[in-house]
Design a protein around this motif. Structure first.
Motif, PDB file in Angstrom:
ATOM      1  N   VAL A   1       0.743  -1.222   0.033  1.00  0.00           N
ATOM      2  CA  VAL A   1       0.104  -0.157   0.200  1.00  0.00           C
ATOM      3  C   VAL A   1       0.867   1.402  -0.102  1.00  0.00           C
ATOM      4  O   VAL A   1       1.667   1.457   0.848  1.00  0.00           O
ATOM      5  CB  VAL A   1      -0.845   0.034   1.271  1.00  0.00           C
ATOM      6  CG1 VAL A   1      -1.799   1.284   1.123  1.00  0.00           C
ATOM      7  CG2 VAL A   1      -1.823  -1.190   1.321  1.00  0.00           C
ATOM      8  N   ILE A   2       0.843   1.981  -1.029  1.00  0.00           N
ATOM      9  CA  ILE A   2       1.611   3.072  -1.302  1.00  0.00           C
ATOM     10  C   ILE A   2       0.910   4.393  -1.315  1.00  0.00           C
ATOM     11  O   ILE A   2      -0.114   4.261  -1.896  1.00  0.00           O
ATOM     12  CB  ILE A   2       2.557   3.113  -2.682  1.00  0.00           C
ATOM     13  CG1 ILE A   2       3.651   1.674  -2.379  1.00  0.00           C
ATOM     14  CG2 ILE A   2       3.405   4.128  -2.903  1.00  0.00           C
ATOM     15  CD1 ILE A   2       4.432   1.335  -3.643  1.00  0.00           C
ATOM     16  N   THR A   3       1.627   5.510  -0.677  1.00  0.00           N
ATOM     17  CA  THR A   3       0.772   6.608  -0.884  1.00  0.00           C
ATOM     18  C   THR A   3       1.158   7.466  -2.036  1.00  0.00           C
ATOM     19  O   THR A   3       2.319   7.429  -2.539  1.00  0.00           O
ATOM     20  CB  THR A   3       0.900   7.817   0.443  1.00  0.00           C
ATOM     21  OG1 THR A   3       2.390   8.103   0.315  1.00  0.00           O
ATOM     22  CG2 THR A   3       0.719   6.958   1.663  1.00  0.00           C
ATOM     23  N   ILE A   4       0.209   8.151  -2.457  1.00  0.00           N
ATOM     24  CA  ILE A   4       0.338   9.067  -3.746  1.00  0.00           C
ATOM     25  C   ILE A   4       1.449   9.996  -3.465  1.00  0.00           C
ATOM     26  O   ILE A   4       2.272  10.550  -4.319  1.00  0.00           O
ATOM     27  CB  ILE A   4      -0.654   9.659  -4.379  1.00  0.00           C
ATOM     28  CG1 ILE A   4      -1.798   8.777  -4.736  1.00  0.00           C
ATOM     29  CG2 ILE A   4      -0.683  10.945  -5.354  1.00  0.00           C
ATOM     30  CD1 ILE A   4      -1.326   7.857  -6.060  1.00  0.00           C
ATOM     31  N   PRO A   5       1.452  10.774  -2.171  1.00  0.00           N
ATOM     32  CA  PRO A   5       2.562  11.735  -2.084  1.00  0.00           C
ATOM     33  C   PRO A   5       4.087  10.995  -2.085  1.00  0.00           C
ATOM     34  O   PRO A   5       5.109  11.884  -2.492  1.00  0.00           O
ATOM     35  CB  PRO A   5       2.461  12.278  -0.667  1.00  0.00           C
ATOM     36  CG  PRO A   5       0.745  12.209  -0.491  1.00  0.00           C
ATOM     37  CD  PRO A   5       0.436  10.916  -1.244  1.00  0.00           C
ATOM     38  N   THR A   6       4.029   9.857  -1.749  1.00  0.00           N
ATOM     39  CA  THR A   6       5.433   9.426  -1.671  1.00  0.00           C
ATOM     40  C   THR A   6       5.939   9.117  -3.316  1.00  0.00           C
ATOM     41  O   THR A   6       7.193   9.473  -3.628  1.00  0.00           O
ATOM     42  CB  THR A   6       5.247   7.930  -1.086  1.00  0.00           C
ATOM     43  OG1 THR A   6       4.777   8.017   0.327  1.00  0.00           O
ATOM     44  CG2 THR A   6       6.505   7.245  -1.224  1.00  0.00           C
ATOM     45  N   LEU A   7       4.928   8.581  -4.072  1.00  0.00           N
ATOM     46  CA  LEU A   7       5.314   8.415  -5.545  1.00  0.00           C
ATOM     47  C   LEU A   7       5.414   9.981  -6.168  1.00  0.00           C
ATOM     48  O   LEU A   7       6.366  10.176  -6.917  1.00  0.00           O
ATOM     49  CB  LEU A   7       4.302   7.986  -6.223  1.00  0.00           C
ATOM     50  CG  LEU A   7       4.200   7.890  -7.869  1.00  0.00           C
ATOM     51  CD1 LEU A   7       5.494   7.345  -8.423  1.00  0.00           C
ATOM     52  CD2 LEU A   7       3.065   7.214  -8.441  1.00  0.00           C
ATOM     53  N   TRP A   8       4.842  10.946  -5.708  1.00  0.00           N
ATOM     54  CA  TRP A   8       4.851  12.351  -6.130  1.00  0.00           C
ATOM     55  C   TRP A   8       6.038  12.903  -5.806  1.00  0.00           C
ATOM     56  O   TRP A   8       7.076  13.429  -6.723  1.00  0.00           O
ATOM     57  CB  TRP A   8       3.827  13.148  -5.480  1.00  0.00           C
ATOM     58  CG  TRP A   8       3.844  14.591  -5.823  1.00  0.00           C
ATOM     59  CD1 TRP A   8       4.374  15.617  -5.407  1.00  0.00           C
ATOM     60  CD2 TRP A   8       2.910  15.036  -7.214  1.00  0.00           C
ATOM     61  NE1 TRP A   8       4.054  16.679  -5.898  1.00  0.00           N
ATOM     62  CE2 TRP A   8       3.269  16.193  -7.212  1.00  0.00           C
ATOM     63  CE3 TRP A   8       2.381  14.452  -8.017  1.00  0.00           C
ATOM     64  CZ2 TRP A   8       2.727  17.167  -8.199  1.00  0.00           C
ATOM     65  CZ3 TRP A   8       1.725  15.162  -9.157  1.00  0.00           C
ATOM     66  CH2 TRP A   8       2.043  16.534  -9.280  1.00  0.00           C
ATOM     67  N   SER A   9       6.823  12.654  -4.567  1.00  0.00           N
ATOM     68  CA  SER A   9       7.971  13.240  -4.395  1.00  0.00           C
ATOM     69  C   SER A   9       9.200  12.585  -5.322  1.00  0.00           C
ATOM     70  O   SER A   9      10.049  13.298  -5.366  1.00  0.00           O
ATOM     71  CB  SER A   9       8.434  12.774  -2.836  1.00  0.00           C
ATOM     72  OG  SER A   9       8.573  11.385  -2.543  1.00  0.00           O
ATOM     73  N   VAL A  10       8.985  11.535  -5.529  1.00  0.00           N
ATOM     74  CA  VAL A  10       9.994  10.538  -6.300  1.00  0.00           C
ATOM     75  C   VAL A  10       9.929  11.540  -7.997  1.00  0.00           C
ATOM     76  O   VAL A  10      10.980  11.901  -8.272  1.00  0.00           O
ATOM     77  CB  VAL A  10       9.770   9.223  -6.667  1.00  0.00           C
ATOM     78  CG1 VAL A  10      10.684   8.673  -7.625  1.00  0.00           C
ATOM     79  CG2 VAL A  10       9.820   8.461  -5.267  1.00  0.00           C
ATOM     80  N   LEU A  11       8.855  11.542  -8.329  1.00  0.00           N
ATOM     81  CA  LEU A  11       8.652  12.403  -9.472  1.00  0.00           C
ATOM     82  C   LEU A  11       9.239  13.688  -9.537  1.00  0.00           C
ATOM     83  O   LEU A  11       9.866  14.278 -10.327  1.00  0.00           O
ATOM     84  CB  LEU A  11       7.450  12.082 -10.121  1.00  0.00           C
ATOM     85  CG  LEU A  11       7.019  10.665 -10.369  1.00  0.00           C
ATOM     86  CD1 LEU A  11       5.547  10.463 -10.873  1.00  0.00           C
ATOM     87  CD2 LEU A  11       7.931  10.001 -11.415  1.00  0.00           C
ATOM     88  N   MET A  12       8.716  14.369  -8.476  1.00  0.00           N
ATOM     89  CA  MET A  12       9.023  15.812  -8.617  1.00  0.00           C
ATOM     90  C   MET A  12      10.542  16.032  -8.069  1.00  0.00           C
ATOM     91  O   MET A  12      11.218  16.920  -8.859  1.00  0.00           O
ATOM     92  CB  MET A  12       8.108  16.595  -7.429  1.00  0.00           C
ATOM     93  CG  MET A  12       6.676  16.902  -7.857  1.00  0.00           C
ATOM     94  SD  MET A  12       6.723  18.058  -9.198  1.00  0.00           S
ATOM     95  CE  MET A  12       7.093  19.438  -8.488  1.00  0.00           C
ATOM     96  N   ASP A  13      10.986  15.283  -7.292  1.00  0.00           N
ATOM     97  CA  ASP A  13      12.399  15.592  -6.857  1.00  0.00           C
ATOM     98  C   ASP A  13      13.361  14.885  -7.684  1.00  0.00           C
ATOM     99  O   ASP A  13      14.510  15.250  -7.989  1.00  0.00           O
ATOM    100  CB  ASP A  13      12.662  15.012  -5.147  1.00  0.00           C
ATOM    101  CG  ASP A  13      11.922  15.859  -4.348  1.00  0.00           C
ATOM    102  OD1 ASP A  13      11.349  16.990  -4.745  1.00  0.00           O
ATOM    103  OD2 ASP A  13      11.524  15.541  -3.220  1.00  0.00           O
ATOM    104  N   GLY A  14      13.091  13.683  -8.041  1.00  0.00           N
ATOM    105  CA  GLY A  14      13.917  13.026  -9.043  1.00  0.00           C
ATOM    106  C   GLY A  14      14.073  13.550 -10.378  1.00  0.00           C
ATOM    107  O   GLY A  14      15.239  13.419 -11.047  1.00  0.00           O
TER     108      GLY A  14
END
Length: 507
Positions: free
Chosen positions: A301-314
């Motif tokens: 179970v993964i949160t959208i903000p966690t994925l979001w931080s990868v895409l925004m920061d990465g």
């Protein structure tokens, strides 16, 4: 899919916090409220990308990471997914009062828009609305009814496990989305099957065939991947060959696309997100091991903000530095807007992060379908503020450009038409992406999409968990409807009712 960038003065788009009001910040209440944690218990709709009832158990309460407090970290807040809907609310509030700077609003046309979108959805899916897939890149690969992604999966040896299969699809999808700027009305792609494809679908097929040919891989033993080493070595000439570009088959923004992928190669050096072999797909390992990721039995179970931080920061290094900045930090797809509350600092800025949202929608599908991952917090994602969804509201008469802005946009179109290869028929107003017209149009589009979802579900007689998600309405109704209206209204170019002057860099 969307809006493109044109280099503009970074100083013009730079705002310094020294100019911020120290007190009485208008319009900040919703922003500050976002600093609190939010609990989500709803199950991800993307967990069943093919549609239908997933039969999966409900996710237990999951506390989402809060957005940064804008009073302490305005740049961090404006780069968060939370800020997109919260900040654009000021523009839709103005629109509902017919108080926009650049457009008049005829709310009597809103019902017509909803009826048109419902007619498109009924035509293609009635009565099986549960089969509507979420909006994402996967569908573009399937143009013509060919299951290209499925065929790609079948082509790999049986001993390739689900993790590696998902990594490879993430590699493909991310590169494909970054190539998905508007191609123009002259470009086309002849696929390996001999058929001709154009626009987003053409770019999807082209990126898939370049992917399987090994253009994005530095490993000759494994062509079906993308990695930083190969992308850094990409040239304009190589990409032009892959896209079949020629003087007779021009594509808009070829150099911009090439530079974007080359910069992606550098961004993939971030081993925290992308691993030692610098592949986009390695974000899967990062997400699964992240401390916010939970398990429901064996289901991650993964949160959208966690994925979001990868895409925004990465992916932050890939965007041009000419983007709006605040305190020296590039905000990406975020722009000052005249319809925002009058304030000297960050509160004049409305963020969209359209490409990051398009990536998020697109990457959820392979991770859910192949790995069975559940995502929570999808309600934070918004409709995509791009020219197909936005064009829908103009071509139906809900939004009308005011005369002074129309005149200015038409002049820009005629000036651009003097350049070789630029359109000169079916004249429409044209603006740069940072123009207040475009920013306000996108913000209003985002708000109207939210309102439209409620009305569409009501007209379809769908309630509660049976109702369409925003991602499903985007896929089956608004994006498709906007494109079809453009084809009817401007049959020669099929362009939107407002054009964005582009260099091919998607944001």
């Amino acid at each position: 899919m969307g809006l493109f960038s044109r280099k503009s003065s970074s100083k013009a788009n730079s705002i310094n916090s020294d100019n911020m009001s120290k007190n009485g910040r208008k319009g900040s209440q919703a922003s500050v409220a976002s600093g609190s944690s939010t609990s989500f218990t709803t199950q991800s709709r993307i967990s069943n990308p093919g549609g239908g009832s997933s039969g999966l158990p409900s996710i237990p309460a999951v506390e989402l990471p809060p957005a940064p407090d804008p009073a302490l970290d305005p740049s961090g807040y404006l780069r968060s997914i939370n800020a997109v809907r919260e900040r654009s609310k000021f523009v839709i509030d103005a629109a509902l009062k017919n108080q926009l700077t650049n457009f008049t609003v005829d709310l009597e046309k809103f019902n017509d828009v909803a009826e048109y979108v419902v007619s498109i959805i009924k035509r293609d899916y009635a009565p099986d609305y549960h089969t509507i897939p979420p909006h994402g890149r996967w569908q573009h690969f399937e143009v013509g009814g060919t299951p290209r992604v499925g065929n790609l999966l079948k082509s790999w040896p049986a001993d390739i496990d689900a993790m590696e299969r998902t990594r490879r699809l993430i590699d493909l999808f991310l590169v494909s989305v970054l190539l998905d700027a508007g191609a123009g009305n002259k470009w086309q792609y002849k696929a390996n099957n001999g058929k001709i494809y154009r626009r987003s679908e053409g770019l999807a097929i082209a990126s898939l065939e370049m992917f399987t040919a090994g253009l994005f891989s530095s490993n000759p033993e494994q062509k079906d991947q993308a990695d930083g080493m190969a992308l850094k070595q990409l040239t304009v000439e190589t990409l032009a060959k892959g896209l079949q570009v020629s003087p007779e088959n021009p594509i808009e923004g070829l150099e911009g696309r090439s530079n974007l992928l080359i910069r992606l190669g550098g961004a993939l050096d971030n081993q925290q997100f992308f691993g030692v072999d610098s592949r986009p797909g390695n974000m899967l390992d990062y997400l699964l091991q992240h401390p916010t990721t939970q398990k429901l039995g064996v289901t991650p179970v993964i949160t959208i903000p966690t994925l979001w931080s990868v895409l925004m920061d990465g992916l932050a290094p890939i965007w041009p530095q000419s983007r709006t900045q605040f305190d020296g930090i590039s905000l990406g797809d975020a722009w000052p807007c005249s319809s925002m509350p009058p304030a000297p600092g960050w509160e004049r800025i409305v963020p969209f992060h359209k490409l990051t949202q398009w990536l998020t929608y697109s990457l959820l599908v392979p991770m859910s379908k192949l790995m069975g991952i559940m995502f929570v917090g999808e309600d934070l994602l918004t409709g995509l503020p791009e020219y197909r969804n936005g064009g829908l509201f103009i071509d139906t008469g809900l939004l009308t450009l005011k005369p002074a802005q129309m005149e200015r946009g038409i002049k820009k179109y005629h000036d651009n038409a003097q350049k070789v290869g630029q359109p000169s028929v079916e004249v429409v107003p044209m603006f740069t992406p940072d123009d207040d017209v475009i920013v306000e149009w996108r913000a209003a589009t985002l708000g109207f999409l939210d309102l439209l979802l409620d009305e569409v579900n009501k007209m379809l007689g769908l309630n509660g968990s049976d109702g369409l998600s925003l991602a499903q309405m985007l896929e089956a109704g608004t994006w498709k409807g906007g494109r079809e209206l453009a084809e009817v209204s401007r049959p020669n170019t099929k362009e939107p009712p407002i054009m964005i002057l582009s260099d091919g860099t998607v944001f």
